[in-house]
Write a protein that holds these residues in place. Structure first.
Motif, short mmCIF file in Angstrom:
data_model
loop_
_atom_site.label_atom_id
_atom_site.label_comp_id
_atom_site.label_asym_id
_atom_site.label_seq_id
_atom_site.Cartn_x
_atom_site.Cartn_y
_atom_site.Cartn_z
N LEU A 2 22.46 -18.39 -68.65
CA LEU A 2 21.84 -18.58 -67.33
C LEU A 2 20.32 -18.43 -67.42
O LEU A 2 19.57 -19.17 -66.76
CB LEU A 2 22.42 -17.59 -66.32
N LEU A 3 19.84 -17.50 -68.24
CA LEU A 3 18.42 -17.31 -68.42
C LEU A 3 17.79 -18.56 -69.05
O LEU A 3 16.73 -19.03 -68.61
CB LEU A 3 18.13 -16.08 -69.28
N LEU A 18 18.91 -21.61 -68.89
CA LEU A 18 18.91 -22.67 -67.89
C LEU A 18 17.81 -22.46 -66.86
O LEU A 18 17.15 -23.41 -66.44
CB LEU A 18 20.28 -22.75 -67.19
N ALA A 19 17.61 -21.23 -66.44
CA ALA A 19 16.56 -20.92 -65.46
C ALA A 19 15.18 -21.20 -66.01
O ALA A 19 14.27 -21.58 -65.28
CB ALA A 19 16.68 -19.45 -65.01
N GLU A 20 15.01 -21.02 -67.31
CA GLU A 20 13.72 -21.26 -67.94
C GLU A 20 13.50 -22.74 -68.25
O GLU A 20 12.48 -23.13 -68.78
CB GLU A 20 13.59 -20.43 -69.23
#
Length: 120
Positions: A111-112, A114-116
């Motif tokens: 998720l990190l 993807l968020a970045e």
């Protein structure tokens, strides 16, 4: 994870059975010949499905024979056997918790990324 207790065709306790994961509907599926009701520390527990309870069915001769075997050190006492089973269950629980933590970390990392804006 939940713990159920398997009994044979005569309703005599056989063994504890851990159920690792719930089914697709989120509910745990209890196998046939199993109950979630824990048997007491009987020598030979028998389950009564209609009453949802356990009773002791060992004869006095069976009890005396087991006590002789315990005294001679040939078999574990019922209490020691339960302690051993409990230790096995605790190991399984720890392994399951480690797996959950590992999967949670992996999901958080994905998720990190993807968020970045990176690729998963």
């Amino acid at each position: 994870m939940i713990q159920v207790y398997r009994y044979d065709e005569n309703f005599i306790f056989v063994e504890p059975v851990p159920i690792e994961e719930p089914g697709e509907d989120g509910k745990y599926v209890i196998p046939e010949n199993c109950t979630t009701i824990q048997p007491p520390s009987f020598i030979k527990p028998m389950f009564h499905p209609e009453e949802q309870k356990w009773s002791e069915v060992a004869t006095q001769a069976e009890k005396d024979e087991i006590l002789k075997q315990v005294e001679k050190g040939r078999v574990l006492s019922p209490l020691d056997e339960l302690k051993f089973q409990n230790a096995q269950i605790m190991v399984q629980l720890a392994e399951a918790q480690n797996l959950i933590e590992s999967q949670s970390k992996m999901i958080a990392d994905l998720l990190l990324r993807l968020a970045e804006g990176g690729e998963a």
